[in-house]
Design a protein around this motif. Structure first.
Motif, mmCIF file in Angstrom:
data_model
loop_
_atom_site.group_PDB
_atom_site.id
_atom_site.type_symbol
_atom_site.label_atom_id
_atom_site.label_comp_id
_atom_site.label_asym_id
_atom_site.label_seq_id
_atom_site.Cartn_x
_atom_site.Cartn_y
_atom_site.Cartn_z
ATOM 1 N N ARG A 218 0.804 -1.226 0.000
ATOM 2 C CA ARG A 218 0.000 0.000 0.000
ATOM 3 C C ARG A 218 0.837 1.277 0.000
ATOM 4 N NH1 ARG A 218 -2.436 -0.265 6.216
ATOM 5 N NH2 ARG A 218 -0.416 -0.152 7.281
ATOM 6 N N ASP A 219 2.097 1.212 0.438
ATOM 7 C CA ASP A 219 2.936 2.415 0.410
ATOM 8 C C ASP A 219 3.440 2.733 -0.992
ATOM 9 O OD1 ASP A 219 2.728 2.924 3.153
ATOM 10 O OD2 ASP A 219 4.364 1.531 3.616
ATOM 11 N N ARG A 220 3.428 1.724 -1.865
ATOM 12 C CA ARG A 220 3.995 1.920 -3.209
ATOM 13 C C ARG A 220 2.977 1.760 -4.333
ATOM 14 N NH1 ARG A 220 8.453 -2.438 -3.425
ATOM 15 N NH2 ARG A 220 6.946 -3.552 -2.091
ATOM 16 N N ILE A 221 1.867 1.096 -4.038
ATOM 17 C CA ILE A 221 0.846 0.860 -5.053
ATOM 18 C C ILE A 221 -0.510 1.302 -4.510
ATOM 19 C CG2 ILE A 221 -0.454 -0.934 -6.291
ATOM 20 C CD1 ILE A 221 2.113 -2.435 -6.699
ATOM 21 N N GLN A 222 -1.213 2.057 -5.313
ATOM 22 C CA GLN A 222 -2.549 2.527 -4.971
ATOM 23 C C GLN A 222 -3.563 1.421 -5.253
ATOM 24 O OE1 GLN A 222 -4.053 6.953 -5.509
ATOM 25 N NE2 GLN A 222 -3.726 5.910 -7.433
ATOM 26 N N MET A 223 -4.521 1.203 -4.340
ATOM 27 C CA MET A 223 -5.495 0.127 -4.512
ATOM 28 C C MET A 223 -6.908 0.641 -4.341
ATOM 29 S SD MET A 223 -3.569 -3.021 -2.614
ATOM 30 C CE MET A 223 -2.175 -2.180 -1.904
ATOM 31 N N GLU B 85 -22.521 -4.690 1.503
ATOM 32 C CA GLU B 85 -22.335 -3.667 2.529
ATOM 33 C C GLU B 85 -21.565 -4.197 3.743
ATOM 34 O OE1 GLU B 85 -26.105 -1.994 3.491
ATOM 35 O OE2 GLU B 85 -26.506 -1.312 1.432
ATOM 36 N N LYS B 86 -21.740 -5.467 4.050
ATOM 37 C CA LYS B 86 -21.020 -6.054 5.186
ATOM 38 C C LYS B 86 -19.520 -6.055 4.918
ATOM 39 C CE LYS B 86 -20.716 -10.117 8.198
ATOM 40 N NZ LYS B 86 -19.251 -10.091 8.206
ATOM 41 N N ALA B 87 -19.135 -6.455 3.691
ATOM 42 C CA ALA B 87 -17.715 -6.468 3.343
ATOM 43 C C ALA B 87 -17.135 -5.064 3.402
ATOM 44 C CB ALA B 87 -17.525 -7.069 1.953
ATOM 45 N N LEU B 88 -17.898 -4.078 2.929
ATOM 46 C CA LEU B 88 -17.438 -2.696 2.971
ATOM 47 C C LEU B 88 -17.230 -2.239 4.406
ATOM 48 C CD1 LEU B 88 -16.796 -0.067 1.473
ATOM 49 C CD2 LEU B 88 -19.244 0.468 1.518
ATOM 50 N N ALA B 89 -18.168 -2.600 5.290
ATOM 51 C CA ALA B 89 -18.046 -2.212 6.700
ATOM 52 C C ALA B 89 -16.866 -2.915 7.361
ATOM 53 C CB ALA B 89 -19.351 -2.536 7.435
ATOM 54 N N ASP B 90 -16.677 -4.211 7.052
ATOM 55 C CA ASP B 90 -15.575 -4.973 7.653
ATOM 56 C C ASP B 90 -14.223 -4.400 7.255
ATOM 57 O OD1 ASP B 90 -17.396 -6.627 8.840
ATOM 58 O OD2 ASP B 90 -17.168 -8.279 7.418
ATOM 59 N N LEU B 91 -14.048 -4.109 5.967
ATOM 60 C CA LEU B 91 -12.759 -3.574 5.525
ATOM 61 C C LEU B 91 -12.543 -2.154 6.038
ATOM 62 C CD1 LEU B 91 -12.268 -4.851 1.855
ATOM 63 C CD2 LEU B 91 -11.658 -5.931 4.021
ATOM 64 N N SER B 92 -13.614 -1.381 6.129
ATOM 65 C CA SER B 92 -13.494 -0.008 6.643
ATOM 66 C C SER B 92 -13.047 0.000 8.097
ATOM 67 C CB SER B 92 -14.833 0.722 6.510
ATOM 68 O OG SER B 92 -15.226 0.821 5.150
ATOM 69 N N ALA B 93 -13.422 -1.059 8.840
ATOM 70 C CA ALA B 93 -13.045 -1.145 10.253
ATOM 71 C C ALA B 93 -11.677 -1.768 10.468
ATOM 72 C CB ALA B 93 -14.101 -1.959 11.013
ATOM 73 N N ASN B 94 -11.080 -2.289 9.407
ATOM 74 C CA ASN B 94 -9.785 -2.962 9.506
ATOM 75 C C ASN B 94 -8.657 -1.932 9.362
ATOM 76 O OD1 ASN B 94 -7.407 -4.449 9.043
ATOM 77 N ND2 ASN B 94 -8.543 -6.116 8.056
ATOM 78 N N PRO B 95 -7.794 -1.800 10.355
ATOM 79 C CA PRO B 95 -6.726 -0.789 10.300
ATOM 80 C C PRO B 95 -5.825 -0.926 9.074
ATOM 81 C CG PRO B 95 -6.905 -1.724 12.502
ATOM 82 C CD PRO B 95 -7.775 -2.551 11.622
ATOM 83 N N GLN B 96 -5.663 -2.141 8.552
ATOM 84 C CA GLN B 96 -4.779 -2.321 7.398
ATOM 85 C C GLN B 96 -5.308 -1.634 6.148
ATOM 86 O OE1 GLN B 96 -3.824 -6.862 8.419
ATOM 87 N NE2 GLN B 96 -2.675 -6.106 6.687
ATOM 88 N N PHE B 97 -6.599 -1.320 6.128
ATOM 89 C CA PHE B 97 -7.182 -0.682 4.946
ATOM 90 C C PHE B 97 -7.396 0.815 5.141
ATOM 91 C CE2 PHE B 97 -8.074 -5.137 4.583
ATOM 92 C CZ PHE B 97 -7.947 -5.399 3.229
ATOM 93 N N ARG B 98 -6.947 1.321 6.282
ATOM 94 C CA ARG B 98 -6.999 2.760 6.517
ATOM 95 C C ARG B 98 -5.663 3.369 6.106
ATOM 96 N NH1 ARG B 98 -9.482 2.464 12.633
ATOM 97 N NH2 ARG B 98 -11.545 1.612 12.108
ATOM 98 N N HIS B 99 -5.595 3.756 4.868
ATOM 99 C CA HIS B 99 -4.332 4.243 4.308
ATOM 100 C C HIS B 99 -4.651 5.205 3.164
ATOM 101 C CE1 HIS B 99 -0.426 4.147 2.221
ATOM 102 N NE2 HIS B 99 0.085 3.740 3.388
ATOM 103 N N PRO B 100 -3.843 6.242 2.973
ATOM 104 C CA PRO B 100 -4.111 7.210 1.896
ATOM 105 C C PRO B 100 -4.140 6.590 0.498
ATOM 106 C CG PRO B 100 -2.494 8.074 3.432
ATOM 107 C CD PRO B 100 -2.705 6.652 3.807
#
Length: 378
Positions: free
Chosen positions: A229-234, A242-257
């Protein structure tokens, strides 16, 4: 003079069938403003209470018991729908569908799913004289698509035509047109403008699709991608899950610019254009849209049956590669980072291959079935 009317029937077993129907509707009107179209998901339209339950059961079977689904697909491969299914369709649909046709008075009926195709075929055996055109939305020809009452099959490739011939369909009833995609996938956009629209950086970008069908439930795989995630935009496009969206939104690994999490969107064409690599399940429609945009594809965990056939076609023709391990991810992500100009050349090559399909050809074939002549473009 009365305008030509086209009734396009789909079904809600996955989004691809209805996407093809909507694409045909738009491209038909683009080809001739005098054409009237109506798109219906037949089951949802006639039985809005029962249909979601049936579609939900189907989805659970595909996700949780893919081997069973694959067994049934192969077991029925050379057969039409069994008598029990035909009887169920008869009781659920025939009388009401006949009434819909009586009211709408279409000049031709187009089916993008086998179920409405069976319904209309039976009505034709009972005296309906409206031409029936069937658009096969995968890179395979299962026996459930086949009916003697179909006036014209529109298929993706010469290989699918050959499979229909093996099913006993006359050659003059088959036309190779490619799978229809929405006209927005024919058009090019300014990438810098798209980056501003979606808040993206000018850096290697990967689009991940397939959340609604279990891709994100394999957490080890999906989280492995975030190592870059630091080198490639995803961009993770999760559709209506909606459940998958909520789960990933709550996962710290997916909180990145450099990570974007999206739900349902009608701008997949733009997301594909601004991305450099697509990770997806090998659904016929998504793969065809990716091909239209010339984006290299990595295919994840095909559903046994038609997705395996789609996978075989796209990998054999150099449009993508199956993900067999994390090594596949590492190779392609390093390829993006170290040889980015070559990725752009590859996209141009894939886009050139797409042009052989002439995206308006499906619509032209349907117009000709109604007696309207349109020249096939270059």
């Amino acid at each position: 003079m009365r305008r030509k009317r086209v009734l396009i029937l789909s079904e809600g077993f996955g989004a691809g069938h209805t996407q093809a129907a909507q694409a045909l509707s738009v491209s038909l009107k683009k080809l001739s403003p005098d054409v009237q179209t109506r798109v219906l998901e037949l089951g949802s339209f006639l039985h809005p209470t029962v249909a979601p339950w049936i579609f939900g059961a189907y989805r659970k079977t595909v996700i949780n018991q893919p081997r069973l689904y694959g067994f049934m697909y192969r077991y029925q491969y050379k057969k039409s729908l069994n008598r029990f299914t035909q009887l169920a369709l008869h009781r659920l649909f025939y009388a009401q569908t006949a009434e819909v046709i009586r009211q709408l008075k279409p000049d031709t009926i187009v089916c993008t799913h086998p179920f409405p195709n069976v319904v209309i075929s039976r009505l034709k055996r009972s005296g309906l004289s409206v031409p029936l055109c069937t658009v096969i939305t995968d890179y395979d020809a299962h026996g459930t698509w086949v009916s003697n009452e179909v006036n014209k099959y529109l298929v993706s490739t010469p290989d699918v035509k050959e499979k229909l011939l093996n099913h006993g369909v006359p050659a003059d009833h088959i036309e190779v047109t490619g799978i229809p995609v929405h006209p927005s996938f024919w058009e090019s956009h300014d990438k810098e403008q798209l980056r501003r629209q979606f808040g993206l950086q000018a850096m290697p970008t990967v689009l991940v699709m397939g959340g609604g069908w279990g891709l994100v439930h394999t957490e080890g795989f999906i989280e492995y991608l975030t190592r870059y995630r630091d080198r490639i935009q995803m961009i993770f496009c999760l559709g209506s899950n909606e459940k998958a969206l909520a789960d990933l939104s709550a996962n710290p690994q997916f909180r990145h610019p450099n990570i974007r999490l999206l739900g349902f969107t009608k701008e997949v064409d733009k997301l594909m254009e601004v991305s450099d690599l697509l990770i997806t399940k090998p659904g016929g429609m998504t793969c065809t849209e990716g091909l239209a945009k010339g984006i290299p594809m990595l295919f994840y965990k095909p559903i046994p049956g038609q997705e395996e056939e789609n996978l075989q076609y796209f990998t054999e023709h150099g449009f993508g590669e199956q993900i067999r391990s994390t090594e596949t991810i590492d190779y392609w992500f390093q390829y993006l980072l170290e040889r980015y100009p070559e990725v752009q050349k590859r996209r141009a090559m894939l886009a050139e291959k797409w042009r052989q399909y002439r995206p308006a050809e499906c619509s032209q074939a349907i117009m000709e079935l109604m007696g309207e002549k349109y020249p096939v473009g270059p």
